[in-house]
Scaffold this motif. Structure first.
Motif, PDB file in Angstrom:
ATOM      1  N   ALA A 422       0.835  -1.201   0.000  1.00 32.91           N
ATOM      2  CA  ALA A 422       0.000   0.000   0.000  1.00 32.91           C
ATOM      3  C   ALA A 422       0.872   1.254   0.000  1.00 32.91           C
ATOM      4  O   ALA A 422       0.657   2.169  -0.799  1.00 32.91           O
ATOM      5  CB  ALA A 422      -0.929  -0.005   1.210  1.00 32.91           C
ATOM      6  N   SER A 423       1.886   1.265   0.858  1.00 28.62           N
ATOM      7  CA  SER A 423       2.688   2.490   0.972  1.00 28.62           C
ATOM      8  C   SER A 423       3.520   2.700  -0.291  1.00 28.62           C
ATOM      9  O   SER A 423       3.762   3.826  -0.705  1.00 28.62           O
ATOM     10  CB  SER A 423       3.566   2.462   2.220  1.00 28.62           C
ATOM     11  N   GLU A 424       3.915   1.595  -0.955  1.00 28.71           N
ATOM     12  CA  GLU A 424       4.602   1.747  -2.240  1.00 28.71           C
ATOM     13  C   GLU A 424       3.705   2.438  -3.254  1.00 28.71           C
ATOM     14  O   GLU A 424       4.179   2.991  -4.235  1.00 28.71           O
ATOM     15  CB  GLU A 424       5.024   0.374  -2.786  1.00 28.71           C
ATOM     16  N   ASN A 425       2.385   2.348  -3.027  1.00 26.07           N
ATOM     17  CA  ASN A 425       1.424   2.980  -3.938  1.00 26.07           C
ATOM     18  C   ASN A 425       0.849   4.264  -3.351  1.00 26.07           C
ATOM     19  O   ASN A 425      -0.209   4.736  -3.776  1.00 26.07           O
ATOM     20  CB  ASN A 425       0.302   2.006  -4.277  1.00 26.07           C
ATOM     21  N   GLY A 426       1.520   4.772  -2.357  1.00 22.08           N
ATOM     22  CA  GLY A 426       1.101   6.040  -1.772  1.00 22.08           C
ATOM     23  C   GLY A 426      -0.197   5.961  -0.982  1.00 22.08           C
ATOM     24  O   GLY A 426      -0.913   6.930  -0.846  1.00 22.08           O
ATOM     25  N   LEU A 427      -0.516   4.741  -0.486  1.00 20.78           N
ATOM     26  CA  LEU A 427      -1.751   4.574   0.281  1.00 20.78           C
ATOM     27  C   LEU A 427      -1.440   4.154   1.709  1.00 20.78           C
ATOM     28  O   LEU A 427      -0.381   3.595   1.985  1.00 20.78           O
ATOM     29  CB  LEU A 427      -2.619   3.488  -0.364  1.00 20.78           C
ATOM     30  N   GLY A 428      -2.385   4.376   2.584  1.00 19.60           N
ATOM     31  CA  GLY A 428      -2.271   3.859   3.944  1.00 19.60           C
ATOM     32  C   GLY A 428      -3.229   2.681   4.098  1.00 19.60           C
ATOM     33  O   GLY A 428      -3.932   2.316   3.166  1.00 19.60           O
ATOM     34  N   VAL A 429      -3.215   2.044   5.278  1.00 19.42           N
ATOM     35  CA  VAL A 429      -4.160   0.970   5.550  1.00 19.42           C
ATOM     36  C   VAL A 429      -4.859   1.278   6.868  1.00 19.42           C
ATOM     37  O   VAL A 429      -4.229   1.754   7.809  1.00 19.42           O
ATOM     38  CB  VAL A 429      -3.447  -0.398   5.669  1.00 19.42           C
ATOM     39  N   ASP A 430      -6.139   1.003   6.915  1.00 17.62           N
ATOM     40  CA  ASP A 430      -6.921   1.258   8.126  1.00 17.62           C
ATOM     41  C   ASP A 430      -6.601   0.198   9.180  1.00 17.62           C
ATOM     42  O   ASP A 430      -7.196  -0.872   9.196  1.00 17.62           O
ATOM     43  CB  ASP A 430      -8.409   1.241   7.759  1.00 17.62           C
ATOM     44  N   GLU A 431      -5.647   0.520  10.060  1.00 14.39           N
ATOM     45  CA  GLU A 431      -5.164  -0.471  11.024  1.00 14.39           C
ATOM     46  C   GLU A 431      -6.247  -0.838  12.029  1.00 14.39           C
ATOM     47  O   GLU A 431      -6.391  -1.994  12.413  1.00 14.39           O
ATOM     48  CB  GLU A 431      -3.939   0.065  11.788  1.00 14.39           C
ATOM     49  N   LYS A 432      -7.006   0.171  12.452  1.00 15.78           N
ATOM     50  CA  LYS A 432      -8.052  -0.086  13.452  1.00 15.78           C
ATOM     51  C   LYS A 432      -9.101  -1.026  12.901  1.00 15.78           C
ATOM     52  O   LYS A 432      -9.524  -1.968  13.551  1.00 15.78           O
ATOM     53  CB  LYS A 432      -8.708   1.233  13.869  1.00 15.78           C
ATOM     54  N   GLY A 433      -9.499  -0.754  11.651  1.00 13.47           N
ATOM     55  CA  GLY A 433     -10.495  -1.598  10.991  1.00 13.47           C
ATOM     56  C   GLY A 433      -9.998  -3.036  10.873  1.00 13.47           C
ATOM     57  O   GLY A 433     -10.745  -3.986  11.104  1.00 13.47           O
TER      58      GLY A 433
END
Ligand code: ATP
Ligand code: MG
Length: 878
Positions: A422-433
């Protein structure tokens, strides 16, 4: 010192102190519902500590294969990231079962480390239990005073309950302990910071190597501690950590325990191991570690699977695959290529891997192949998710928790891999979810398997549930203890008897069922299982009065039918080895009153001819009516006799050996058997299939079950024969019937074709002019919708240009319509058959349809308006 000589030195030292050296128990635990895997050297001796069983020898030492990946001791996430926690490791241990206590345990450990291994004294710290108010336990003065005789007082530290009170699980034997820690830092570092402050502080160079437990309590379910009947010593020293200290390394992975595997991995992947904290180095460590856990558990009989212990192995294997796939850039199966080297390295200590290396390699390769395919699918899925998120980049910059969890759960993507991509694609991930989804999943699986067990209520502690069921099927005895259990909200009870004729499920044989009669009250025994050495009867309820005499009766018919199948299993096993080869080894079995199921290692389908040969051998042995001899003897003697040495026997003085003709079948087995093979009557294989890579399954019946099976099969033959008018040779009769059928069918088809051709000619002759179009419209009698189409095709060459055909038929109560329009009219006037079908035909017959512009068909429920259909199409032309 090589790791092999370090291990030998440990065992020799304790042999010189009067210890018997015993083999490691298997990693996979069979008869203990509280543990999946051996997680400490003491597991196999649990019964000795609890006083359920008498040891053959009061002083024992060994090296034990341990696995810490589930339950109370779970180090999985640390492994590879740090340099001193493994999934599988060897625990060197010495034990006293009610013999010596703190004094000897402490002074011998000191003698071994400093006198024999020559570890400098100023690198060692020891800890003693500092007491715990809540538990009402005082500090361990005795251990402290004993240590003072060897170690400077300022190197003796006090520890809390977490570090200095050892417990195997939530319940069971436990006690205060003393740990021995090693400071492996450089002299400069040691001068700068006092080592004392780093003990038990997760410093990678100040590590615990040995834990000496003084076992004196049993932890009950409600948390209370009760004193054990006798006091014991239980010690555990991490072999890989000891080797690292003695070989002067900074990391367990730099010792000769792992260096071979790491070098082989470097050759295969073309990458280099530098030992740092990079992902590449972690990957090397993960592989070198996990390959051992995978190899030894499979060799101990646990195949990867979707549940329980098998699932844990699958997860470890997948973790290793992910690491080489992502960080060593290796996209094909790797682990199985390392198995040979590993087997050779450990052939002297744990020969079970070497003995089955071909099989283990095959299983691992298959798992890797399957997971790599999933991984690739997951990466595609990940691309989709990233793509979708990218499309709405303006609003969404985060992959939602549900998607991340699906990647984890379905595709085996760990959260950190998802995060990385995700971060390689400039995105984050919803850790809480993600965490919330994970918690939900945990709750679901907990609810599905939760078993709530109360503490035992002990009526009579003397009775050790002595098993008499080899010789008697009933006895009068008493209840020694009982407890309530609750699973899926249903309450039931478990009863332990003083003596019991009930066989507890084990070695594939199902547990006995039967009756317990208390006075007038009879309670059914629904199942019997073993927990360590206790035989537990499962009953739906308790009787009014528990403490009187009880008549315990095994259901004799079910037991007999089960014994028949157990003896048959041994005959089958030996026959398979004769016919297929000695690579055949048992991989699992089920024995009950209905049938037997036997899983074994073999790489190809067992052919019909081979099955027939196996059946012939077994039935020959049955007719020989060979007495089934049962002997107890020391394990070595049994192995010398040629008993199939099933790796995985627990330490115990004597083994039970079942002999059916010493030149035919000798097996270690605790099951129940018939007196002689003739009692099996007849043996028949009913199925052969594959269960996993390199594992085949045979199902078979013997005794009354084989009679039932044969009668069932003969019943089918009889019914078929009757249908064939009791033909002498039913097979020939059936063959000629089928042939006749085929001929009749062909003839019918020819006849129909002729009829349709005649119909077409008739219709063509009746074509009329509607404007400038040749129109054929008729309700016809044809056998199928296909025939309707066929008539249309036949009509084509018979009509002059510019035609429209509409045919309607009632076929098996349903309306069928075909509309055909000359290509010239389709292009010239824009007429389209599907359009007419939809607008004019379908509503009339209450149905629908479609097709090409020049030929379309429709089907519908209503057959009363077929003539109207013809008129509707004619109207379209006008
Ligand atoms: P740590 O605190 O380092 O995790 P522990 O307290 O869990 O160790 P014990 O349960 O006392 O360790 O086990 C006895 C010995 O086994 C330890 O002193 C250590 O040398 C070794 N050991 C424990 N866990 C591991 C592991 N995951 N890998 C390798 N060795 C281990
Ligand atoms: Mg630990």
């Amino acid at each position: 010192m090589t790791s092999d000589s370090i291990r030998t030195t440990f065992l020799d030292f304790f042999r010189s102190k009067g210890h018997e050296i015993v083999p490691s128990a298997p990693i996979v635990i069979k008869n203990d519902p509280t543990l999946l895997f051996t997680n400490a050297g003491m597991n196999q001796f649990k019964d000795f500590f609890l006083g359920n069983r008498e040891p053959g020898h009061r002083r024992v030492a060994d090296t034990q294969k341990c696995l810490r990946v589930s339950g109370k001791h779970n180090d999985l996430e640390e492994v590879g990231v740090d340099t001193y926690h493994h999934t599988m490791f060897e625990m060197l241990g010495n034990w006293s079962f009610g013999d010596y206590f703190k004094k000897e345990a402490i002074s011998w450990s000191w003698e071994l480390l400093t006198g024999v291994y020559k570890i400098p004294k100023d690198r060692i710290y020891v800890t003693v239990f500092g007491g715990d108010k809540a538990e009402g336990l005082a500090m361990d003065e005795e251990a402290q005073d004993l240590w003072k005789q060897h170690v400077d007082a300022d190197r003796i530290l006090h520890g809390n309950k977490k570090d200095n009170f050892w417990e195997m699980g939530d319940t069971g034997p436990c006690g205060p302990c003393s740990e021995i820690h090693m400071d492996c830092r450089t002299d400069v570092e040691r001068l700068a910071v006092d080592g004392k402050t780093l003990v038990n502080a997760d410093h990678p160079q100040v590590i615990e190597i040995w834990n000496i437990v003084f076992m004196q309590f049993n932890r009950l379910k409600d948390g209370r501690l009760e004193p054990l009947p006798a006091r014991h010593v239980d010690t555990g020293m991490g072999f890989e950590r000891l080797v690292r200290v003695l070989q002067g390394k900074q990391s367990n992975y730099d010792t000769d325990v792992f260096s071979g595997t790491i070098a082989r991995t470097e050759r295969l992947t073309g990458k280099t191991y530098t030992g740092d904290d990079s992902k590449v180095s972690v990957a090397f460590r993960v592989i070198a570690d996990h390959i051992r856990a995978i190899g030894f558990t499979i060799a101990d009989g646990q195949l990867p699977s979707n549940t329980g212990a098998g699932y844990v192995i699958r997860r470890i294997l997948r973790r290793a695959v992910r690491y080489y796939y992502s960080y060593l850039d290796y996209k094909q199966p790797l682990l199985h290529q390392l198995m040979d080297g590993l087997a050779d390295q450990f052939a002297g200590v744990f020969p079970e891997l070497k003995a089955q290396v071909e099989f283990v390699t095959k299983v691992v390769k298959e798992e890797e192949d399957a997971f790599l395919r999933t991984l690739e699918k997951g990466l595609k899925k990940m691309e989709d998710i990233v793509g979708e998120a990218g499309a709405v980049r303006a609003t969404a910059t985060v992959i939602d928790g549900k998607a991340a969890f699906e990647l984890y759960d379905t595709y085996g993507f760990p959260f950190d891999l998802t995060k990385l991509i995700a971060s390689e694609n400039g995105l984050g991930v919803d850790e809480k979810g993600f965490a919330a989804e994970m918690a939900l999943q945990k709750e679901r699986s907990r609810a599905a398997t939760a078993l709530d067990t109360d503490d035992w209520v002990v009526l009579n502690n003397e009775g050790g549930s002595r098993f008499i069921g080899y010789d008697s099927l009933e006895t009068v005895t008493g209840v020694s203890r009982y407890r309530k259990i609750k699973a899926k909200n249903k309450e039931s009870f478990q009863i332990v008897l003083e003596t019991t004729p009930f066989y507890a499920e084990s070695g594939g044989q199902v547990g006995d069922t039967g009756l317990l009669t208390f006075g007038e009250e009879a309670i059914p025994v629904e199942d019997t299982k073993k927990e360590n050495n206790l035989t537990i009867q499962f009953v739906p309820r308790l009787p009014e009065v528990l403490d009187g005499p009880v008549l315990a009766q095994v259901d004799p018919e079910l037991r007999k039918a089960t014994a028949v199948h157990h003896t048959a299993t041994h005959l089958l096993h030996a026959a398979l080895r004769k016919v297929l080869g000695t690579h055949v080894a048992q991989k699992g079995s089920l024995v009950n009153a209905e049938y037997l199921r036997f899983d074994f290692s073999h790489f190809a389908k067992v052919t019909d001819a081979e099955i027939a040969e196996v059946e012939a051998i077994v039935n020959q042995k049955i007719r020989e009516n060979i007495p089934v001899m049962i002997r107890e003897m020391p394990k070595d003697e049994a192995v010398a006799m040629g008993a199939m040495a099933l790796f995985g026997e627990k330490y115990g003085d004597r083994v039970r050996v079942v002999i059916i003709d010493p030149s035919y079948s000798i097996e270690l087995c605790g099951g129940t058997h018939v007196g002689s093979t003739g009692e099996l009557g007849f043996f028949k294989v009913t199925a052969e299939s594959a269960v996993a890579a390199g594992v085949r399954r045979v199902e078979a019946v013997a005794g009354p079950a084989s009679e039932r099976y044969l009668n069932g099969q003969l019943g089918v033959v009889k019914a078929v024969r009757e249908q064939l008018k009791n033909a002498k040779d039913p097979v020939a009769a059936l063959e000629s019937l089928l042939q006749e059928h085929a001929e009749v069918k062909k003839r019918l088809e020819r006849l129909e074709a002729k009829q349709l051709a005649a119909l077409s000619r008739e219709l063509a002759a009746g074509a009329v002019a509607v404007g400038d179009v040749r129109f054929v419209g008729a309700v016809v009698d044809v056998p199928s919708a296909d025939a309707l189409k066929k008539v249309c095709f036949d009509l084509k060459p018979l009509l002059e240009a510019a035609y429209v055909v509409v045919l309607a038929a009632a076929i098996e109560g349903k309306a069928s319509v075909a509309v055909m329009i000359d290509e010239a009219l389709v292009t010239g006037r824009g007429w389209e058959a599907p359009k007419w079908i939809k607008e004019r035909v379908a509503p009339l017959i209450s149905g629908g349809g479609g097709g090409q512009k020049s030929l379309a068909t429709a089907g519908g429920q209503d057959t009363s308006k077929l003539a109207a259909v013809i008129e509707a199409v004619r109207a379209a032309i006008q």
